[in-house]
Motif scaffolding. Structure first.
Motif, mmCIF file in Angstrom:
data_model
loop_
_atom_site.group_PDB
_atom_site.id
_atom_site.type_symbol
_atom_site.label_atom_id
_atom_site.label_comp_id
_atom_site.label_asym_id
_atom_site.label_seq_id
_atom_site.Cartn_x
_atom_site.Cartn_y
_atom_site.Cartn_z
ATOM 1 N N HIS A 22 21.466 13.252 -31.143
ATOM 2 C CA HIS A 22 21.599 14.713 -31.163
ATOM 3 C C HIS A 22 22.355 15.184 -29.916
ATOM 4 C CE1 HIS A 22 19.014 14.511 -34.618
ATOM 5 N NE2 HIS A 22 18.031 13.949 -33.907
ATOM 6 N N ASP A 23 21.730 16.018 -29.096
ATOM 7 C CA ASP A 23 22.401 16.515 -27.884
ATOM 8 C C ASP A 23 21.856 15.842 -26.629
ATOM 9 O OD1 ASP A 23 24.181 18.466 -29.110
ATOM 10 O OD2 ASP A 23 22.315 19.470 -29.698
ATOM 11 N N GLN A 82 12.034 5.588 -31.786
ATOM 12 C CA GLN A 82 12.072 7.025 -32.059
ATOM 13 C C GLN A 82 13.490 7.575 -32.178
ATOM 14 O OE1 GLN A 82 9.375 9.034 -32.625
ATOM 15 N NE2 GLN A 82 8.144 7.180 -32.546
ATOM 16 N N ARG A 83 14.457 6.780 -31.819
ATOM 17 C CA ARG A 83 15.843 7.253 -31.777
ATOM 18 C C ARG A 83 16.431 7.403 -33.180
ATOM 19 N NH1 ARG A 83 21.035 3.741 -29.601
ATOM 20 N NH2 ARG A 83 22.526 5.483 -29.379
ATOM 21 N N GLU A 84 17.142 8.482 -33.404
ATOM 22 C CA GLU A 84 17.928 8.642 -34.622
ATOM 23 C C GLU A 84 19.370 8.249 -34.290
ATOM 24 O OE1 GLU A 84 17.483 12.304 -36.761
ATOM 25 O OE2 GLU A 84 15.398 12.524 -36.093
ATOM 26 N N ALA A 85 19.612 6.949 -34.363
ATOM 27 C CA ALA A 85 20.877 6.413 -33.876
ATOM 28 C C ALA A 85 22.084 6.932 -34.640
ATOM 29 C CB ALA A 85 20.837 4.884 -33.942
ATOM 30 N N ALA A 86 21.883 7.333 -35.901
ATOM 31 C CA ALA A 86 23.005 7.812 -36.704
ATOM 32 C C ALA A 86 23.364 9.260 -36.421
ATOM 33 C CB ALA A 86 22.685 7.635 -38.186
ATOM 34 N N SER A 87 22.556 9.939 -35.632
ATOM 35 C CA SER A 87 22.826 11.353 -35.355
ATOM 36 C C SER A 87 24.075 11.517 -34.499
ATOM 37 C CB SER A 87 21.616 11.983 -34.648
ATOM 38 O OG SER A 87 21.446 11.414 -33.364
ATOM 39 N N LYS A 88 24.653 12.698 -34.567
ATOM 40 C CA LYS A 88 25.873 13.005 -33.826
ATOM 41 C C LYS A 88 25.629 14.195 -32.902
ATOM 42 C CE LYS A 88 28.267 9.964 -36.192
ATOM 43 N NZ LYS A 88 28.742 8.715 -35.581
ATOM 44 N N PRO A 89 26.417 14.308 -31.838
ATOM 45 C CA PRO A 89 26.312 15.508 -30.998
ATOM 46 C C PRO A 89 26.615 16.765 -31.806
ATOM 47 C CG PRO A 89 27.638 13.811 -29.911
ATOM 48 C CD PRO A 89 27.426 13.357 -31.323
ATOM 49 N N ALA A 140 19.533 7.659 -16.549
ATOM 50 C CA ALA A 140 18.686 8.807 -16.888
ATOM 51 C C ALA A 140 19.118 9.432 -18.213
ATOM 52 C CB ALA A 140 18.751 9.857 -15.783
ATOM 53 N N PHE A 141 18.121 9.947 -18.925
ATOM 54 C CA PHE A 141 18.407 10.777 -20.087
ATOM 55 C C PHE A 141 18.982 12.105 -19.603
ATOM 56 C CE2 PHE A 141 14.896 8.165 -21.901
ATOM 57 C CZ PHE A 141 15.591 7.615 -22.965
ATOM 58 N N VAL A 142 19.990 12.588 -20.304
ATOM 59 C CA VAL A 142 20.618 13.876 -20.000
ATOM 60 C C VAL A 142 20.565 14.700 -21.284
ATOM 61 C CG1 VAL A 142 22.705 15.060 -19.213
ATOM 62 C CG2 VAL A 142 22.141 12.780 -18.315
ATOM 63 N N ASP A 143 19.739 15.740 -21.282
ATOM 64 C CA ASP A 143 19.476 16.524 -22.489
ATOM 65 C C ASP A 143 20.093 17.915 -22.363
ATOM 66 O OD1 ASP A 143 17.851 14.391 -23.413
ATOM 67 O OD2 ASP A 143 16.147 15.189 -22.278
ATOM 68 N N PHE A 144 21.007 18.225 -23.274
ATOM 69 C CA PHE A 144 21.655 19.544 -23.286
ATOM 70 C C PHE A 144 20.861 20.481 -24.197
ATOM 71 C CE2 PHE A 144 24.927 16.644 -21.965
ATOM 72 C CZ PHE A 144 25.708 17.353 -21.064
ATOM 73 N N ASP A 145 20.561 21.645 -23.683
ATOM 74 C CA ASP A 145 19.798 22.652 -24.430
ATOM 75 C C ASP A 145 20.763 23.696 -24.985
ATOM 76 O OD1 ASP A 145 17.776 24.297 -25.418
ATOM 77 O OD2 ASP A 145 17.580 25.360 -23.503
ATOM 78 N N LEU A 146 20.825 23.796 -26.310
ATOM 79 C CA LEU A 146 21.730 24.738 -26.963
ATOM 80 C C LEU A 146 20.949 25.909 -27.559
ATOM 81 C CD1 LEU A 146 23.440 22.123 -26.765
ATOM 82 C CD2 LEU A 146 24.417 22.692 -28.986
ATOM 83 N N ASP A 147 21.543 27.094 -27.518
ATOM 84 C CA ASP A 147 20.894 28.235 -28.168
ATOM 85 C C ASP A 147 21.271 28.272 -29.653
ATOM 86 O OD1 ASP A 147 23.431 29.353 -28.386
ATOM 87 O OD2 ASP A 147 23.087 30.924 -26.888
ATOM 88 N N HIS A 148 20.845 29.316 -30.364
ATOM 89 C CA HIS A 148 21.060 29.401 -31.806
ATOM 90 C C HIS A 148 22.534 29.532 -32.172
ATOM 91 C CE1 HIS A 148 20.306 33.405 -30.108
ATOM 92 N NE2 HIS A 148 21.248 33.823 -30.944
ATOM 93 N N ASP A 149 23.387 29.903 -31.191
ATOM 94 C CA ASP A 149 24.815 29.996 -31.446
ATOM 95 C C ASP A 149 25.565 28.726 -31.033
ATOM 96 O OD1 ASP A 149 24.790 32.610 -32.503
ATOM 97 O OD2 ASP A 149 24.696 33.445 -30.466
ATOM 98 N N GLY A 150 24.795 27.703 -30.604
ATOM 99 C CA GLY A 150 25.435 26.463 -30.185
ATOM 100 C C GLY A 150 26.035 26.524 -28.794
ATOM 101 N N VAL A 151 25.561 27.464 -27.982
ATOM 102 C CA VAL A 151 26.050 27.588 -26.603
ATOM 103 C C VAL A 151 25.071 26.883 -25.674
ATOM 104 C CG1 VAL A 151 26.627 29.182 -24.743
ATOM 105 C CG2 VAL A 151 27.177 29.772 -27.129
ATOM 106 N N ILE A 152 25.597 26.038 -24.773
ATOM 107 C CA ILE A 152 24.749 25.289 -23.850
ATOM 108 C C ILE A 152 24.102 26.238 -22.844
ATOM 109 C CG2 ILE A 152 24.694 23.509 -22.056
ATOM 110 C CD1 ILE A 152 27.073 22.176 -23.509
ATOM 111 N N GLN A 153 22.773 26.205 -22.783
ATOM 112 C CA GLN A 153 22.027 27.056 -21.865
ATOM 113 C C GLN A 153 21.584 26.323 -20.608
ATOM 114 O OE1 GLN A 153 21.490 30.509 -22.645
ATOM 115 N NE2 GLN A 153 23.128 29.782 -24.004
ATOM 116 N N GLY A 154 21.425 25.036 -20.715
ATOM 117 C CA GLY A 154 20.951 24.281 -19.566
ATOM 118 C C GLY A 154 20.955 22.792 -19.840
ATOM 119 N N VAL A 155 20.676 22.023 -18.795
ATOM 120 C CA VAL A 155 20.627 20.568 -18.881
ATOM 121 C C VAL A 155 19.398 20.093 -18.127
ATOM 122 C CG1 VAL A 155 21.831 18.403 -18.383
ATOM 123 C CG2 VAL A 155 23.155 20.450 -18.926
#
Length: 540
Positions: free
Chosen positions: A483-484, A429-436, A499-514
């Motif tokens: 991705h993120d 399921q991974r999109e290995a070519a994706s970037k942060p 562990a997976f560490v998932d950053f949640d970004l808002d529509h402006d690209g600001v990190i809201q949570g992890v």
């Protein structure tokens, strides 16, 4: 400390112990002279379990009707040494400590210092859960029965694998640990409330928990080889070293003993099978310390002893993971006050397991047969203690021999295979070519969870590193996944808790949570990363 069971689950022939010296204590069970014929090959059987599950050292004690039938060790206390495991080798018994905490509560009830129906806030007015109703209604009995509404292992990261929080601080942080179930609505194993029970013991008795155990339980039972936790191991003690499989593969010794001084009531005790035979003996005797005539003394009342062995919280009975384990499926299962309760071949079982970084153990009793068996090991393989325990139970229940080593080995192979398949699905399921979405420096910062505290992401020349500020062992490299999302690879590979560490970004690209989630299903449930709600801390 809970049971670390996610991975599974000496020179002389069979040695019979000598009679106990009268100078030791009246509490010691006396020696017997024979094992069931079915255990004639027990040495070879234990060695087969050691080999199959890659366990450096194992110790076993069996008691029957107030007699020590066997107490012995196999293997070594630490890989790469010739120090043998004996009946006197001390292991972390981890969650088998919970029965001692329950016993302390029952003894205080007998003393009139508390009732198990008391509200916890009657004894600890500052105590808070995240739900005000549960805070008000939580009783002392609820602390011992895994029915609080907390999820499996909730709050364990406050002391696992070892933190700088005090016991009081751990308990106070419960007010922010999320409630994911209904109060008294279902079973979910926890450790943190046994830490609270420890504080209740201290408040009601006016003693430290260590002092209470030493003076009221360990001393009267003559458990001279038992220590409050690893901080109290003494020079000359014959203690085992824990071992873990680095990256679930190569078994290696851990650098130093772990300690949970901040939740000792949930899993702190170190003991030997020699001492645990005394503990099982008083349990099987209904709380009476063995002796003769006027020398016999009672540790706890009949009423309170019986209550510990009554089901408080029913546990659903699940289907065994492999057909070979089908004969072990119980008709009922539940948790009492510090003990698991189930049945086997028509007999009630009273038992508990213990899991610690590098060590797992099991204590099992058949009350109506007067039989008890304890298995202590210095590796994280539940298949070893289970296969040995059931060989002993079969011998005393008259069942035919079963190769439980092979059965639990099949379960181990399946669990590993399932984990491998899960990883393959992640890769597919991974999109290995994706970037942060952001430059790496934008992910750096301090993130705060309401109950754990601060987790820091730092930028260095090699990329990103993640650090749990109150847990020295939880430091690792963030590896980009997609991705993120990243994976934290802990520096300490024995943790087996990437562990997976998932950053949640808002529509402006600001990190809201992890959010975090263990990568492998084999990771111990005490790494309760999924309960964290990390939010960025604003910089001044």
């Amino acid at each position: 400390m809970t049971p670390r069971l996610s991975a599974c689950l000496l020179v002389l022939p069979l040695l019979l112990v000598a009679p106990v010296s009268a100078q030791e204590t009246a509490s010691a069970p006396t020696a017997a002279t024979a094992l069931p014929a079915q255990l004639a090959d027990f040495d070879a059987y234990v060695e087969s379990a050691r080999k199959r599950f890659d366990v450096p050292g194992i110790a076993v004690a069996i008691v029957k009707d107030g007699h020590v039938v066997l107490e012995k060790g196999w293997g070594v206390r630490k890989m790469g040494t010739n120090e043998p495991v004996t009946a006197h080798t001390q292991f972390a018994i981890a969650s088998n400590t919970k029965a001692f905490t329950s016993m302390a509560i029952s003894m205080l009830a007998d003393d009139g210092k508390l009732s198990l129906d008391d509200r916890v806030i009657d004894h600890l007015p500052w105590f808070r859960m995240s739900d005000p109703y549960i805070t008000h209604e939580m009783r002392v009995r609820d602390l011992l029965a895994h029915r609080s509404g907390l999820s499996l292992g909730a709050g364990d990261l406050l002391y696992w694998p070892g933190t700088t929080y005090t016991g009081r601080e751990v308990a106070e942080r419960l007010k922010n640990v999320p409630i994911n179930g209904s109060f008294r609505g279902q079973y979910a194993y926890d450790n943190i409330l046994f830490g609270v029970a420890q504080l209740v013991v201290e408040q009601a008795s006016g003693q430290s928990f260590q002092s209470f155990l030493d003076t009221r339980i360990l001393g009267p039972l003559g458990m001279k080889e038992t220590r409050y936790n690893s901080d109290f191991l003494k020079p000359g003690d014959e203690f085992a070293t824990g071992h873990a499989a680095l990256d679930f593969k190569d078994v290696r010794p851990l650098a130093a003993p772990m300690t949970w001084s901040n939740v000792a009531g949930a899993g702190g005790i170190y003991s030997s099978v020699h001492d645990m035979a005394r503990w099982m003996d008083v349990q099987l005797a209904g709380g009476i310390i063995s002796g003769s005539g006027d020398d016999a003394k009672r540790l706890v009342s009949d009423k309170r002893h019986d209550a510990q062995w009554q089901v408080v919280t029913p546990i659903p009975v699940s289907k065994p993971s492999v057909p070979q384990l089908e004969p072990l499926k119980p008709n009922f299962a539940g948790y009492g006050e510090g003990w698991f309760l189930s049945d086997y071949r028509g007999h009630k079982l009273v038992w508990h397991t213990g899991g610690w970084p590098g060590m797992v153990s099991k204590v099992t009793m058949i009350p109506d047969l007067g039989v008890g068996v304890v298995v202590l090991t210095n590796a994280e393989m539940g298949g070893a203690f289970n296969s040995i325990t059931y060989r002993v139970l079969d011998a005393y229940t008259g069942a035919s021999k079963t190769d439980w080593v092979a059965a639990y080995g099949a379960a181990l192979d399946k669990s590993r295979g399932d984990a491998d398949e899960g990883w393959k699905k992640h890769l597919a399921q991974r999109e290995a070519a994706s970037k942060p979405s952001l430059p790496l420096a934008k992910y750096a910062g301090t993130y705060r969870d309401p109950w754990y505290g601060d987790v820091v992401v730092e930028r260095d020349a090699k990329g990103l590193r993640l650090r749990f500020t109150r847990t020295p062992e939880l430091v690792g490299r963030l590896e980009h996944w997609q991705h993120d999302s990243f994976i934290v690879r802990w520096d300490q590979r024995w943790l087996n808790a990437d562990a997976f560490v998932d950053f949640d970004l808002d529509h402006d690209g600001v990190i809201q949570g992890v959010r975090m989630q263990p990568v492998s299903p084999l990771t111990d449930f005490s790494f309760d990363f999924q309960d964290l709600r990390l939010a960025p801390v604003a910089t001044p």
